[in-house]
Design a protein around this motif. Structure first.
Motif, PDB file in Angstrom:
ATOM      1  N   LEU A  39     -20.713  16.049 -30.972  1.00  5.75           N
ATOM      2  CA  LEU A  39     -21.460  15.303 -29.959  1.00  5.75           C
ATOM      3  C   LEU A  39     -20.689  15.247 -28.641  1.00  5.75           C
ATOM      4  N   LEU A  40     -19.389  15.009 -28.716  1.00  5.96           N
ATOM      5  CA  LEU A  40     -18.566  14.976 -27.509  1.00  5.96           C
ATOM      6  C   LEU A  40     -18.542  16.343 -26.829  1.00  5.96           C
ATOM      7  N   TRP A  41     -18.418  17.383 -27.628  1.00  3.93           N
ATOM      8  CA  TRP A  41     -18.335  18.742 -27.094  1.00  3.93           C
ATOM      9  C   TRP A  41     -19.636  19.117 -26.384  1.00  3.93           C
ATOM     10  N   GLU A  42     -20.758  18.810 -27.021  1.00  7.77           N
ATOM     11  CA  GLU A  42     -22.057  19.147 -26.424  1.00  7.77           C
ATOM     12  C   GLU A  42     -22.321  18.327 -25.169  1.00  7.77           C
ATOM     13  N   ALA A  43     -21.838  17.088 -25.142  1.00  2.82           N
ATOM     14  CA  ALA A  43     -22.042  16.220 -23.982  1.00  2.82           C
ATOM     15  C   ALA A  43     -21.044  16.505 -22.876  1.00  2.82           C
ATOM     16  N   GLU A  44     -20.072  17.378 -23.122  1.00  3.16           N
ATOM     17  CA  GLU A  44     -19.017  17.698 -22.162  1.00  3.16           C
ATOM     18  C   GLU A  44     -18.239  16.451 -21.756  1.00  3.16           C
ATOM     19  N   VAL A  45     -17.922  15.646 -22.759  1.00  2.23           N
ATOM     20  CA  VAL A  45     -17.100  14.453 -22.571  1.00  2.23           C
ATOM     21  C   VAL A  45     -15.810  14.659 -23.356  1.00  2.23           C
ATOM     22  N   ASN A  46     -14.672  14.419 -22.725  1.00  2.00           N
ATOM     23  CA  ASN A  46     -13.376  14.687 -23.343  1.00  2.00           C
ATOM     24  C   ASN A  46     -12.885  13.506 -24.164  1.00  2.00           C
ATOM     25  N   ALA A  47     -12.375  13.801 -25.354  1.00  2.00           N
ATOM     26  CA  ALA A  47     -11.783  12.781 -26.219  1.00  2.00           C
ATOM     27  C   ALA A  47     -10.342  12.548 -25.789  1.00  2.00           C
ATOM     28  N   LEU A  48     -10.010  11.317 -25.430  1.00  2.00           N
ATOM     29  CA  LEU A  48      -8.662  10.991 -24.964  1.00  2.00           C
ATOM     30  C   LEU A  48      -8.022   9.961 -25.879  1.00  2.00           C
ATOM     31  N   GLY A  49      -6.952  10.357 -26.527  1.00  2.00           N
ATOM     32  CA  GLY A  49      -6.173   9.424 -27.315  1.00  2.00           C
ATOM     33  C   GLY A  49      -5.055   8.846 -26.465  1.00  2.00           C
ATOM     34  N   SER A  50      -3.913   8.577 -27.077  1.00  2.00           N
ATOM     35  CA  SER A  50      -2.765   8.082 -26.315  1.00  2.00           C
ATOM     36  C   SER A  50      -1.488   8.477 -27.035  1.00  2.00           C
ATOM     37  N   SER A  51      -0.389   8.401 -26.315  1.00  4.27           N
ATOM     38  CA  SER A  51       0.927   8.658 -26.898  1.00  4.27           C
ATOM     39  C   SER A  51       1.504   7.389 -27.507  1.00  4.27           C
ATOM     40  N   VAL A  52       1.246   6.263 -26.833  1.00  5.37           N
ATOM     41  CA  VAL A  52       1.802   4.976 -27.253  1.00  5.37           C
ATOM     42  C   VAL A  52       0.767   3.891 -27.030  1.00  5.37           C
ATOM     43  N   VAL A  53       0.581   3.022 -28.030  1.00  5.23           N
ATOM     44  CA  VAL A  53      -0.222   1.807 -27.866  1.00  5.23           C
ATOM     45  C   VAL A  53       0.758   0.655 -27.699  1.00  5.23           C
ATOM     46  N   TRP A  54       0.701  -0.013 -26.533  1.00  7.44           N
ATOM     47  CA  TRP A  54       1.654  -1.087 -26.239  1.00  7.44           C
ATOM     48  C   TRP A  54       0.952  -2.428 -26.284  1.00  7.44           C
ATOM     49  N   ARG A  55       1.498  -3.339 -27.106  1.00  8.94           N
ATOM     50  CA  ARG A  55       0.902  -4.664 -27.278  1.00  8.94           C
ATOM     51  C   ARG A  55       1.819  -5.775 -26.784  1.00  8.94           C
ATOM     52  N   GLY A  56       2.697  -5.424 -25.856  1.00 10.04           N
ATOM     53  CA  GLY A  56       3.617  -6.404 -25.324  1.00 10.04           C
ATOM     54  C   GLY A  56       4.996  -6.259 -25.937  1.00 10.04           C
ATOM     55  N   GLY A  57       5.900  -7.150 -25.521  1.00  9.50           N
ATOM     56  CA  GLY A  57       7.272  -7.066 -26.005  1.00  9.50           C
ATOM     57  C   GLY A  57       8.079  -6.099 -25.160  1.00  9.50           C
ATOM     58  N   ASP A  58       9.098  -5.518 -25.771  1.00  8.39           N
ATOM     59  CA  ASP A  58       9.945  -4.578 -25.052  1.00  8.39           C
ATOM     60  C   ASP A  58       9.149  -3.335 -24.656  1.00  8.39           C
ATOM     61  N   SER A  59       9.435  -2.836 -23.467  1.00  6.24           N
ATOM     62  CA  SER A  59       8.749  -1.629 -23.016  1.00  6.24           C
ATOM     63  C   SER A  59       9.219  -0.434 -23.834  1.00  6.24           C
ATOM     64  N   PRO A  60       8.301   0.455 -24.211  1.00  2.83           N
ATOM     65  CA  PRO A  60       8.706   1.642 -24.964  1.00  2.83           C
ATOM     66  C   PRO A  60       9.511   2.581 -24.073  1.00  2.83           C
ATOM     67  N   PRO A  61      10.372   3.412 -24.670  1.00  2.00           N
ATOM     68  CA  PRO A  61      11.136   4.360 -23.858  1.00  2.00           C
ATOM     69  C   PRO A  61      10.208   5.320 -23.124  1.00  2.00           C
ATOM     70  N   VAL A  62      10.629   5.740 -21.942  1.00  2.00           N
ATOM     71  CA  VAL A  62       9.818   6.641 -21.126  1.00  2.00           C
ATOM     72  C   VAL A  62       9.837   8.039 -21.732  1.00  2.00           C
ATOM     73  N   THR A  63       8.662   8.620 -21.874  1.00  2.00           N
ATOM     74  CA  THR A  63       8.519   9.986 -22.371  1.00  2.00           C
ATOM     75  C   THR A  63       7.653  10.760 -21.403  1.00  2.00           C
ATOM     76  N   GLU A  64       8.121  11.917 -20.966  1.00  2.00           N
ATOM     77  CA  GLU A  64       7.357  12.706 -20.012  1.00  2.00           C
ATOM     78  C   GLU A  64       6.005  13.098 -20.581  1.00  2.00           C
TER      79      GLU A  64
END
Length: 220
Positions: free
Chosen positions: A148-173
């Motif tokens: 359905l996404l492919w036919e609609a030409e809509v891109n599926a975007l996930g993430s590298s990190v889900v942040w819920r507060g607290g210490d900031s995760p290390p920076v990754t390019e």
């Protein structure tokens, strides 16, 4: 002289009749496939991009949207929320903040086949355009959804990190950070200052369109 005017008139008439058939210039907001086959984009190769998933919140969300500055994060907006708070949606549009469609949990699209189409139509009704980006709340993209996404030409975007507060995760390019803002699963927007102190954010579009994207295949 009369023949000269006749030739000019004929040429102008021909050009006038031809113009409606000429192709229109491509819209800058046109959607398109960023990958060559169905896949979930999870990161680029350089920079940091911030995304925020919104399905909950009233005054605090509106206040944050008023205060947020460029480069704007990509907002994934849930349709029930958008329909409840049209004034906040209008503010998002006035500031020209990029918006994607936030869906349900991935399993919902296996149980309810018309769900994605319905959400897509509601997004277009509210924002007047088709989204370039789509994300499920749990970032699970079942095989039944990717066609359905492919036919609609809509891109599926996930993430590298889900942040819920607290210490900031290390920076990754090339990282794509996701901030949830749901009932029972959200942080105070003031906490985002921790991330801004440690990173220089760029838009998802700038990060991905200028570099090679990294993807995760959607399982069958």
């Amino acid at each position: 002289m009369r023949n000269k005017y006749f030739v000019i008139f004929t040429a102008c008439l021909g050009l006038f009749l031809l113009l409606p058939s000429l192709p229109e210039p491509a819209s800058l907001t046109s959607v398109f496939r960023l990958t060559e086959e169905p896949a979930v984009i999870v990161r680029g190769t350089s920079g940091s991009a911030l995304t925020v998933n919104i399905s909950f919140g009233d005054v605090e969300v509106e206040r944050w949207i008023r205060e947020v500055k460029k480069p704007y994060p990509l907002l994934f907006v849930e349709m029930d929320w958008a329909e409840r708070f049209p004034e906040t949606v209008r503010l998002i549009q006035e500031k020209n903040i990029p918006v994607g469609l936030l869906g349900d949990n991935g399993i919902a699209y296996e149980q309810n086949k018309p769900l994605f189409t319905n959400q897509l139509e509601r997004f277009e009704d509210i924002f007047g355009m088709k989204p370039l980006w789509f994300r499920t709340i749990d970032e699970v993209f079942p095989h039944s959804l990717h066609t359905l996404l492919w036919e609609a030409e809509v891109n599926a975007l996930g993430s590298s990190v889900v942040w819920r507060g607290g210490d900031s995760p290390p920076v990754t390019e090339g990282e794509i950070l996701s901030i949830p803002h749901h009932r029972g699963d959200h942080i105070k927007f003031a906490e985002l200052n921790k991330l801004y102190k440690n990173r220089t954010f760029t838009s998802v579009e700038d990060m991905l369109f200028k570099t090679t994207v990294k993807v995760k295949k959607i399982p069958e």
